[in-house]
Design an enzyme around this catalytic site. Structure first.
Site, PDB file in Angstrom:
ATOM      1  N   HIS A   1       0.864  -1.192   0.000  1.00 20.92           N
ATOM      2  CA  HIS A   1       0.000   0.000   0.000  1.00 20.92           C
ATOM      3  C   HIS A   1       0.889   1.227   0.000  1.00 20.92           C
ATOM      4  CE1 HIS A   1      -3.771   2.160   0.609  1.00 20.92           C
ATOM      5  NE2 HIS A   1      -3.055   2.998   1.327  1.00 20.92           N
TER       6      HIS A   1
ATOM      7  N   ASP B   1     -11.336  -6.841   4.776  1.00 20.33           N
ATOM      8  CA  ASP B   1     -11.420  -5.418   5.106  1.00 20.33           C
ATOM      9  C   ASP B   1     -10.311  -4.682   4.366  1.00 20.33           C
ATOM     10  OD1 ASP B   1     -13.555  -5.782   6.912  1.00 20.33           O
ATOM     11  OD2 ASP B   1     -12.145  -6.416   8.472  1.00 20.33           O
ATOM     12  N   LEU B   2     -10.673  -3.779   3.483  1.00 17.36           N
ATOM     13  CA  LEU B   2      -9.718  -3.111   2.612  1.00 17.36           C
ATOM     14  C   LEU B   2      -8.618  -2.408   3.404  1.00 17.36           C
ATOM     15  CD1 LEU B   2      -8.949  -2.241  -0.276  1.00 17.36           C
ATOM     16  CD2 LEU B   2     -10.428  -0.237   0.038  1.00 17.36           C
ATOM     17  N   ASP B   3      -7.362  -2.761   3.084  1.00 12.98           N
ATOM     18  CA  ASP B   3      -6.171  -2.139   3.667  1.00 12.98           C
ATOM     19  C   ASP B   3      -6.134  -2.251   5.191  1.00 12.98           C
ATOM     20  OD1 ASP B   3      -5.326  -1.382   1.130  1.00 12.98           O
ATOM     21  OD2 ASP B   3      -6.324   0.559   1.237  1.00 12.98           O
ATOM     22  N   GLN B   4      -6.775  -3.272   5.752  1.00 12.63           N
ATOM     23  CA  GLN B   4      -6.816  -3.434   7.203  1.00 12.63           C
ATOM     24  C   GLN B   4      -6.149  -4.725   7.665  1.00 12.63           C
ATOM     25  OE1 GLN B   4      -8.128  -0.934   9.280  1.00 12.63           O
ATOM     26  NE2 GLN B   4      -8.160   0.132   7.320  1.00 12.63           N
TER      27      GLN B   4
END
Length: 287
Positions: free
Chosen positions: A196, A230-233
């Site tokens: 990311h 969970d996006l980017d988690q």
């Protein structure tokens, strides 16, 4: 460490912290004729916390002894301490598939390091939703397949990607600009690493360098993490930052950020390949 040896194995352990764990593991390996070459451990509390251990050892005729080691360790040590554990042989190279879109810096860093023996794995396939990087990938002798993705064929596209990538131990998103569905991620639990392009949890979502510029940041960074629904988690594996100033443009931030991205992703992938990561809930322990 000689990562090519056929007689080296790694043992990763998680359990409640109790007295005697190190002695039990060390004694077991000693009585099996093994020589411990590296041992790392971590406890979350001085008393009564969670305990994590990574042991690397050598033992003659490992491949023929492996099944017996697993069975005996479970019966004599792991069961007694209620351990979650796994044994990995260094000679069993992990198979890695890569997903990418149009941007090449993270992908080429992985391919370059792999070609020079710096990533101990077999890169089996690169899949992209564009053909932009086809020639660059095939120059490394690695198969390249385009699987186009749009809002109408996402389910079919992910099914095709899953079929192509079956048999791999790890998938790497080297700036793959598509959000994987929860159904896809569920098939690859803690087996997908993403890079990311921001220092999570800051600047989640699109165009983080523009967000960073507008906020006047003094540090930019990158985060490699396991992918979850969970996006980017997902659990964070590796991060790094570089200092910047008000003089940097968006393009300068992006250029510097891409250098951070390529190195952070490569380090995270290598940690996974070398069995240095233990996932603990939403966090990781990286030895």
């Amino acid at each position: 460490m000689n990562t090519t040896t056929t007689n080296t194995a790694r043992l990763l352990i998680t359990c409640e912290d109790k007295a005697g764990i190190v002695q039990a593991v060390s004694s077991f390996l000693y009585h099996q004729g093994a020589n411990i070459t590296a041992l790392d451990q971590y406890a979350t509390e001085a008393q009564g916390g969670r305990y994590f251990m990574r042991v690397e050892f050598e033992i003659e005729h490992l491949q023929t002894k492996k099944d017996g080691l697993v069975e005996t360790f479970q019966a004599n040590v792991a069961g007694r301490y209620d351990m979650q554990w796994r044994l990995a042989c260094v000679s069993d190279l992990k198979k890695v598939g890569i997903l990418v879109s149009r941007v090449d810096h993270a992908l080429l860093e992985l391919l370059w390091r792999h070609a020079r023996g710096l990533l101990p794995c077999e890169i089996t396939h690169v899949v992209s939703n564009h053909d932009t990087l086809k020639v660059a990938v095939e120059q490394f002798g690695i198969p390249f397949t385009v699987v186009a993705v749009n809002k109408d064929n996402k389910v079919e596209a992910e099914a095709e990607i899953h079929k192509i990538m079956q048999g791999n131990d790890l998938l790497v998103l080297a700036r793959y600009m598509q959000i994987l569905s929860a159904d896809f991620v569920e098939k690859w639990p803690m087996q997908v690493i993403n890079i990311h392009h921001s220092f999570l949890p800051a600047f989640v979502g699109a165009n983080p360098y523009k967000q960073a510029y507008e906020k006047g940041v003094k540090l930019i960074g990158a985060t490699a993490h396991y992918v979850t629904a969970d996006l980017d988690q997902g659990p964070i594996i590796e991060q790094d930052v570089e200092r910047v100033s008000h003089e940097y443009s968006v393009e300068q931030l992006r250029e510097l950020g891409q250098d951070v991205e390529r190195n952070v992703l490569a380090r995270a992938v290598r940690s996974h390949l070398e069995d240095r990561i233990i996932v603990d809930g939403h966090k990781t322990v990286v030895f």
